[in-house]
Design an enzyme around this catalytic site. Structure first.
Site, PDB file in Angstrom:
ATOM      1  N   ARG A  21       0.854  -1.190   0.000  1.00  0.00           N
ATOM      2  CA  ARG A  21       0.000   0.000   0.000  1.00  0.00           C
ATOM      3  C   ARG A  21       0.884   1.232   0.000  1.00  0.00           C
ATOM      4  O   ARG A  21       1.885   1.291   0.706  1.00  0.00           O
ATOM      5  CB  ARG A  21      -0.922   0.016   1.218  1.00  0.00           C
ATOM      6  N   GLY A  22       0.508   2.209  -0.821  1.00  0.00           N
ATOM      7  CA  GLY A  22       1.255   3.450  -0.907  1.00  0.00           C
ATOM      8  C   GLY A  22       0.355   4.648  -0.714  1.00  0.00           C
ATOM      9  O   GLY A  22      -0.824   4.516  -0.346  1.00  0.00           O
ATOM     10  N   ALA A  23       0.903   5.838  -0.949  1.00  0.00           N
ATOM     11  CA  ALA A  23       0.153   7.071  -0.735  1.00  0.00           C
ATOM     12  C   ALA A  23      -0.989   7.219  -1.725  1.00  0.00           C
ATOM     13  O   ALA A  23      -2.004   7.845  -1.417  1.00  0.00           O
ATOM     14  CB  ALA A  23       1.096   8.267  -0.828  1.00  0.00           C
ATOM     15  N   GLY A  51      -2.235   4.487  -3.834  1.00  0.00           N
ATOM     16  CA  GLY A  51      -2.869   3.258  -4.290  1.00  0.00           C
ATOM     17  C   GLY A  51      -2.364   2.043  -3.542  1.00  0.00           C
ATOM     18  O   GLY A  51      -1.681   2.154  -2.517  1.00  0.00           O
ATOM     19  N   SER A  52      -2.698   0.871  -4.090  1.00  0.00           N
ATOM     20  CA  SER A  52      -2.338  -0.391  -3.459  1.00  0.00           C
ATOM     21  C   SER A  52      -1.849  -1.370  -4.515  1.00  0.00           C
ATOM     22  O   SER A  52      -2.075  -1.184  -5.714  1.00  0.00           O
ATOM     23  CB  SER A  52      -3.547  -0.984  -2.711  1.00  0.00           C
ATOM     24  N   LYS A 102      -1.108  -3.171  -9.768  1.00  0.00           N
ATOM     25  CA  LYS A 102      -0.976  -1.897  -9.070  1.00  0.00           C
ATOM     26  C   LYS A 102      -2.213  -1.063  -9.378  1.00  0.00           C
ATOM     27  O   LYS A 102      -2.485  -0.737 -10.535  1.00  0.00           O
ATOM     28  CB  LYS A 102       0.290  -1.176  -9.532  1.00  0.00           C
ATOM     29  N   ASP A 149      13.541   7.304  -8.801  1.00  0.00           N
ATOM     30  CA  ASP A 149      13.177   6.767  -7.490  1.00  0.00           C
ATOM     31  C   ASP A 149      13.848   5.410  -7.271  1.00  0.00           C
ATOM     32  O   ASP A 149      13.218   4.464  -6.807  1.00  0.00           O
ATOM     33  CB  ASP A 149      11.658   6.637  -7.362  1.00  0.00           C
TER      34      ASP A 149
END
Length: 534
Positions: free
Chosen positions: A12-14, A16-17, A33, A129
């Site tokens: 899980r991210g800022a 989405g998942s 994603k 990144d």
């Protein structure tokens, strides 16, 4: 979506998942994603679409494979990619519990990462990144580079938006200087340091201290079990001046990585070793020291020729198990490019034989450089103070809010979008590849001005030279200590005394020491077994 069955949520991210899914027809596992588009601005939505388009256009054995993508009723964008059973590199480091990886495994990962990064840069793509959690591993321990949410196609020569993960950001990004492909090289250098040492290259309790460390390129020593060549390569990627960092292609052509490059499944002929023809063996040759951007000429005097001949014989060992054999050659007027096949056991044996010679070659160059160039201590102190001066300009919501606690130890991905693009001048930064398309990057926070500025960021060439001299002294000292420790462990006290003799009261010249040490290393004894690695 009807073709896939969701098994479980794996991340899980800022925005989405990530889910583990199974294709109903193929019965094969993939990763989906899911990026939320609702309540997001138009720029963010365009970024999600362009990430999907970018992933679909990439094709490299060391980049996650794109399978499918769609927009789900305008509420979310779904990207399906290949599933990597080995997890990510950050998890692998944690599971190791301090047990270091073998150098052979690290070099194989390093080569695969360089191949993936060189492919991106050749296609005008900046990843922006690169970090250990975005480096995935297959069940066969092969690399797959992932997460292109912050990637950018370079329309201009350089990029200017501040995005990425703070611990892996290069000095020019933090200094609000336009940056190019060398920013990815810095981030990869941070990843390689973490893979080697099992700790971040740059870590601090607060953002100001972190920026100070990055600006000074202040890293701790890497574990001594790894070769000097590998450590010098990683250090070369973490040079403050981007112009002094090598490109991915240059690193792939480094002699130390050639055996591992030959094992890769996507080895291009341009990365294969270049061997001189017999007609040129007697001429002067120019060689590059492993892990360094400096060049030195091998002079045709007795000691240097003996060292060069011994190194060539050690590398080109041809016994019952062939170390290097020519498969095909492309002839030119001066040299021929040869493809090679490698026997891993024979390769390790050959490297073991020339380990002392390689280390001595580095010490010889560094000692001679320091002897010939005296350093004024006042200038040195001034250069250090200049490079370590930091001016942090807080911006609300950009890095850290006043009422918040200090930045946690875990990595945070941040981004600050500059509203006004700066005019990029070619002479203010390193050259980079031209681009044809632009991908707007939507980040978590936006501000008219960047959140971080470094004072004295436009260092003069003289200051860079002073810092380079200091780095040379540090490299020479590290190499000298490694050799002394090895000789002491093997109880080769006579050789150890010869190495330390120049530093006594009756000091002799570094050249005499080099000649003596060359003779003593011409027939190096077999090294003792190295520590057990995984």
């Amino acid at each position: 979506m009807e073709q896939y069955e969701v098994v479980e949520q794996i991340g899980r991210g800022a925005y989405g998942s990530a889910y583990l899914v199974v294709h109903k027809g193929e019965r094969k596992r993939y990763v989906m994603k899911k990026i939320r588009l609702s309540k997001q601005n138009d720029k963010f939505q365009r970024t999600a679409y362009q990430e999907m388009s970018l992933m679909a256009s990439l094709s490299n054995p060391y980049i996650v494979e794109y399978k499918d993508g769609w927009v789900d009723e305008g509420t979310s964008a779904c990207i399906v990619t290949s599933y990597c059973e080995g997890g990510d590199m950050a998890e692998r480091i944690k599971k190791a519990r301090g047990v270091l990886f073998s150098e052979e495994r690290v070099c194989r990962w390093f080569t695969q990462l360089l191949l993936a990064l060189d492919y991106l840069h050749c296609n005008r793509v900046l990843h922006r990144d690169l970090k250990c959690s975005n480096i995935l591993l297959t069940k066969d321990n092969n690399i797959r580079l992932a997460d292109f949410g912050l990637a950018k196609l370079l329309m201009e020569d350089l990029a200017s938006t501040i995005v990425g993960t703070p611990n892996y950001m290069c000095p020019e990004i933090l200094a609000d200087i336009p940056y190019g492909y060398k920013s990815d090289i810095w981030s990869l250098g941070c990843c390689m340091f973490e893979i080697l040492a099992h700790r971040p290259a740059f870590k601090a309790a607060d953002m100001a201290s972190l920026i100070n460390k990055i600006n000074r390129s202040s890293i701790s020593p890497m574990p001594p079990i790894y070769s000097s060549s590998l450590k010098q390569i990683v250090k070369s990627m973490l040079r403050k001046n981007p112009e002094h960092r090598p490109t991915a292609g240059e690193l792939l052509r480094h002699p130390y990585l050639q055996p591992y490059l030959a094992e890769s499944c996507s080895c291009s002929p341009i990365y294969l070793p270049v061997k001189p023809t017999k007609s040129n063996l007697g001429d002067k040759q120019q060689s590059r020291k492993p892990g360094s951007g400096r060049k030195r000429i091998i002079k045709t005097n007795g000691s240097s020729e003996a060292l060069e001949t011994a190194a060539e014989q050690a590398v080109d060992t041809r016994d019952n198990s062939t170390y290097i054999s020519d498969v095909s050659t492309v002839g030119t007027q001066d040299a021929c490019i040869s493809q090679v096949s490698v026997d891993p056991q024979a390769r390790n044996k050959a490297y073991q034989n020339i380990d002392d010679l390689t280390l001595f070659q580095q010490i010889e160059e560094n000692l001679m450089t320091i002897t010939d160039r005296q350093i004024d201590e006042a200038i040195f102190l001034k250069a250090v103070r200049t490079s370590s001066t930091v001016d942090v300009v807080p911006v609300s919501g950009a890095i850290q809010k006043p009422n918040e606690a200090p930045i946690p130890k875990e990595e945070l991905t941040i981004g600050v979008v500059q509203e006004q693009r700066k005019e990029v001048k070619a002479h203010t930064h390193q050259g980079s590849k031209p681009g044809t398309g632009d991908v707007p990057i939507v980040t978590e926070e936006s501000s008219p001005k960047s959140a971080v500025k470094l004072a004295h960021s436009d260092s003069t060439p003289a200051e860079w030279d002073h810092l380079n001299i200091v780095q040379q002294r540090a490299d020479a000292l590290e190499s000298l200590l490694e050799l002394c420790a090895k000789l002491l462990k093997q109880e080769r006290l006579e050789e150890l005394a010869g190495v330390l003799r120049p530093f006594g009261e009756g000091a002799v010249s570094s050249r005499e020491t080099a000649i003596w040490l060359t003779k003593s290393l011409m027939t190096p004894p077999k090294l003792e077994g190295s520590p057990k690695l995984t």
